[in-house]
Design a protein around this motif. Structure first.
Motif, mmCIF file in Angstrom:
data_model
loop_
_atom_site.group_PDB
_atom_site.id
_atom_site.type_symbol
_atom_site.label_atom_id
_atom_site.label_comp_id
_atom_site.label_asym_id
_atom_site.label_seq_id
_atom_site.Cartn_x
_atom_site.Cartn_y
_atom_site.Cartn_z
ATOM 1 N N ALA A 25 0.847 -1.194 0.000
ATOM 2 C CA ALA A 25 0.000 0.000 0.000
ATOM 3 C C ALA A 25 0.876 1.236 0.000
ATOM 4 C CB ALA A 25 -0.877 0.000 1.237
ATOM 5 N N PRO A 26 0.340 2.367 -0.472
ATOM 6 C CA PRO A 26 1.138 3.593 -0.435
ATOM 7 C C PRO A 26 1.237 4.178 0.977
ATOM 8 C CG PRO A 26 -1.038 4.028 -1.344
ATOM 9 C CD PRO A 26 -0.954 2.556 -1.112
ATOM 10 N N TYR A 27 0.544 3.571 1.927
ATOM 11 C CA TYR A 27 0.577 4.031 3.311
ATOM 12 C C TYR A 27 1.319 3.017 4.167
ATOM 13 C CZ TYR A 27 -3.361 6.700 1.531
ATOM 14 O OH TYR A 27 -4.157 7.506 0.782
ATOM 15 N N VAL A 28 1.650 3.418 5.381
ATOM 16 C CA VAL A 28 2.236 2.473 6.314
ATOM 17 C C VAL A 28 1.078 1.705 6.948
ATOM 18 C CG1 VAL A 28 3.605 2.192 8.389
ATOM 19 C CG2 VAL A 28 4.165 3.999 6.776
ATOM 20 N N VAL A 29 1.076 0.403 6.756
ATOM 21 C CA VAL A 29 0.013 -0.415 7.352
ATOM 22 C C VAL A 29 0.455 -0.784 8.765
ATOM 23 C CG1 VAL A 29 -1.351 -2.511 7.114
ATOM 24 C CG2 VAL A 29 -0.674 -1.238 5.094
ATOM 25 N N TYR A 30 -0.417 -0.520 9.718
ATOM 26 C CA TYR A 30 -0.092 -0.677 11.143
ATOM 27 C C TYR A 30 0.242 -2.125 11.477
ATOM 28 C CZ TYR A 30 -0.893 -0.197 16.195
ATOM 29 O OH TYR A 30 -0.783 -0.189 17.559
#
Lengths: 55, 548
Positions: free
Chosen positions: A47-52
């Motif tokens: 994903a383009p985000y940091v996945v928790y």
């Protein structure tokens, strides 16, 4: 009441030997398993985000 | 006396072995664990922000201690104290050679491993406090109990777990009713620093979700995972060795050993032992419920205050340390029954070695997952440039977690709110991967939600930031997150660095400080006085005064 009986000189060898053999086997098994299980944790979702984390 | 020091030294050595590279100078940043060189005492650290007080009062305590000690030293003390106190505390409940096993199992278990990787240091401190609370409660040393409960209450879950053991212990032990009422209230009061702000936020609680339920760590399923004290919701915080078949076998073996220790433990600690067991079983039941009946569990978490048990595996804390104590007593009893004096020590050694040998990847900071790094100098520069003041700052990219390359790409909560000397608005939406799909879990910060919706609509921060009390924007480079170009349209560049850039949005026309701050500060001071008074009473001549 005793649950383990050993006699004579044997007792000085048997007890440490149990420890070494069982401990060694478990340790070796764990190390081998560790190597083989490196892929067991699901990889992070791309994903383009940091996945928790992965539930 | 001599034996006690040896046990303490063993607990220390084992803790150092677990923490390893996390004890080097620098900051171990992993998931929820963020320490910074100088955390400031801001309204949100006391719970007066727009979010639920999830890390209250731990951040306020860190900020106060930061006045005398640098952040990295505080972190090492906190992590070492949590593990050493857990090991040594468990050993205190065990007589005989089984104490060595208790130390090992209290420090080297899946619960500690997973919470360490997840960065829940204050929960580990609460976990470590439990045996000390039980020992003090069984001796009716109530001031000591209050001090331990206050330490456990650094985090809401910890405070709750300590209180549900300590308050019934006070009420069920013999003593005058007046004193029992006073000490129960004092223990309850240790939870007020988070409870009062939480009550002010009723209605703003985030919705229930089953993504935080206990997670099976292998084909053996949830029950054996929970019996083995693992099962944290985040699969990435789980050590690889937990996927081995030896993991549930050791879990069952340790619990069986623990069953041998129960009668001796109950004879020594009486009612307090019964309370500890009851709380442990209830925690185990709730944790398991989250896995086997997630819909019912989500309904429980939606009750006001139920959000506290959302991360269900946390509730295994009382069981994890109880099992360590009972297994220590259990192996001691088995060793006593062995006629051969040479075999008995080997049994103890074996029980010490097995938990370590079957989870070797906990060593050295969980195989490097928890390791110290240095913040790039950009962070310090931005802190100095922003300074202290009325206007708040916003942290961009608008995402709750960072994967800095200088931190080995480890996932960590955005450190900016704890780094700057001003309140920082940051995203609090969690993105959780599940079956290849990213599931967003909404946060509980109403202000962040509003900012997030306006950013998503493509509005520039200069247009709405100042009227919401936001003066600066800090942009982190080289991290994953949404594009921030639209948000920073028209913003004035103050400073640009390799890792961070600082923008000025305009003179703030509003302030964000919570109006509840006054009440919270008064409550915190009163609670601090109660804890201080209890600490003084610890050294009071031991007569049967004050019911202790």
């Amino acid at each position: 009441m005793s649950i383990v009986h050993t006699t004579g000189l044997g007792s000085y060898f048997i007890a440490p030997m149990i420890g070494i053999i069982v401990g060694g086997a478990i340790g070796a098994g764990a190390v081998i398993g560790l190597v083989s299980s490196q892929t067991s944790v699901p990889p992070n979702v791309d994903a383009p985000y940091v996945v928790y984390g992965n539930s | 006396m001599y034996r006690r020091w040896l046990l303490l030294a063993y607990a220390f050595v084992l803790s150092v072995l677990v923490l390893g590279p996390a004890l080097r100078p620098g900051y171990a940043l992993t998931y929820d664990m963020v320490f910074t060189p100088h955390e400031s005492l801001l309204p949100w650290t006391l719970g007066a922000g727009s979010a639920l007080p999830r890390s209250v009062p731990q951040d306020a305590v860190v900020a106060i201690l930061n006045i005398i000690l640098p952040g990295w030293v505080l972190q090492k003390i906190a992590l070492l104290a949590a593990l050493v106190l857990a090991g040594f505390g468990a050993a205190r409940c065990v007589r005989g050679p089984g104490a060595w096993v208790a130390v090992t199992l209290a420090i080297w278990n899946p619960f500690v491993a997973e919470r360490l990787v997840q960065g829940h240091w204050s929960l580990l401190i609460a976990y470590a406090c439990l045996p000390w609370i039980v020992c003090a409660a069984s001796a009716r040393r109530w001031p000591v109990v209050v001090v331990w409960c206050a330490l456990a209450a650094l985090t809401p879950t910890g405070g709750l777990l300590a209180a549900v053991i300590a308050i019934p212990a006070v009420l069920l032990q013999p003593g005058r009713r007046l004193f029992k009422a006073v000490w129960s209230l004092a223990i309850f009061a240790t939870n007020l620093p988070w409870l009062v702000p939480a009550l002010m936020h009723i209605g703003s609680e985030s919705g229930g979700t089953d993504v935080f339920g206990l997670r099976a760590e292998g084909p053996w399923g949830s029950v054996l995972t929970a019996v083995g004290l693992g099962g944290i919701w985040n699969g990435e915080a789980v050590l690889p060795s937990r996927a081995l078949w030896i993991a549930p076998i050791v879990g069952v073996a340790v619990c069986t050993l623990a069953a041998f220790g129960w009668s001796a433990f109950f004879r020594r600690f009486g009612r307090v032992a019964g309370i500890w067991l009851t709380v442990s079983v209830l925690g185990f039941g709730l944790a398991l419920l989250s896995a086997i009946a997630p819909t019912l569990f989500v309904a429980i978490t939606e009750i006001p205050g139920g959000g506290l048990v959302r991360d269900a595996q946390k509730l295994l804390a009382p069981l994890a340390i109880l099992v360590a104590v009972l297994a220590g007593i259990g192996i001691g009893r088995v060793a006593e029954k062995v006629a051969d004096r040479a075999v008995a020590p080997s049994l103890i050694v074996l029980t010490v070695v097995i938990p370590i040998a079957t989870m070797p990847d906990l060593a050295f900071g969980a195989s490097g997952r928890v390791s110290s790094v240095a913040y790039p100098s950009d962070f310090e520069t931005v802190r100095e440039q922003v300074g202290a003041g009325v206007g708040d700052a916003i942290s961009l990219p608008w995402a709750a977690f960072r994967n800095f390359d200088w931190n080995g790409h480890r996932t960590v909560l955005d450190p900016m709110p704890r780094f700057l000397a001003r309140s920082v608005v940051a995203d609090d939406t969690l993105l959780v991967g599940r079956d290849g799909i990213i599931q967003p879990v909404g946060g509980d910060d109403s202000r962040a939600a509003l900012v997030g919706s306006r950013l998503a609509a493509g509005e520039a921060l200069t247009a709405f930031g100042p009227e919401m009390g936001i003066e600066y924007a800090v942009l982190a480079h080289n991290v994953a997150g949404p594009d921030s170009q639209a948000a920073l349209r028209g913003a004035q560049v103050v400073w640009e660095g390799e890792e961070l850039s600082l923008y000025w949005l305009g003179e703030p026309t509003a302030t964000s400080s919570g109006s509840d701050l006054g009440l919270i500060v008064v409550v915190d001071i009163l609670v601090a006085l109660v804890v201080l008074a209890s600490a003084v009473l610890v050294y009071f001549p031991r007569k049967r005064r004050f019911g202790c």
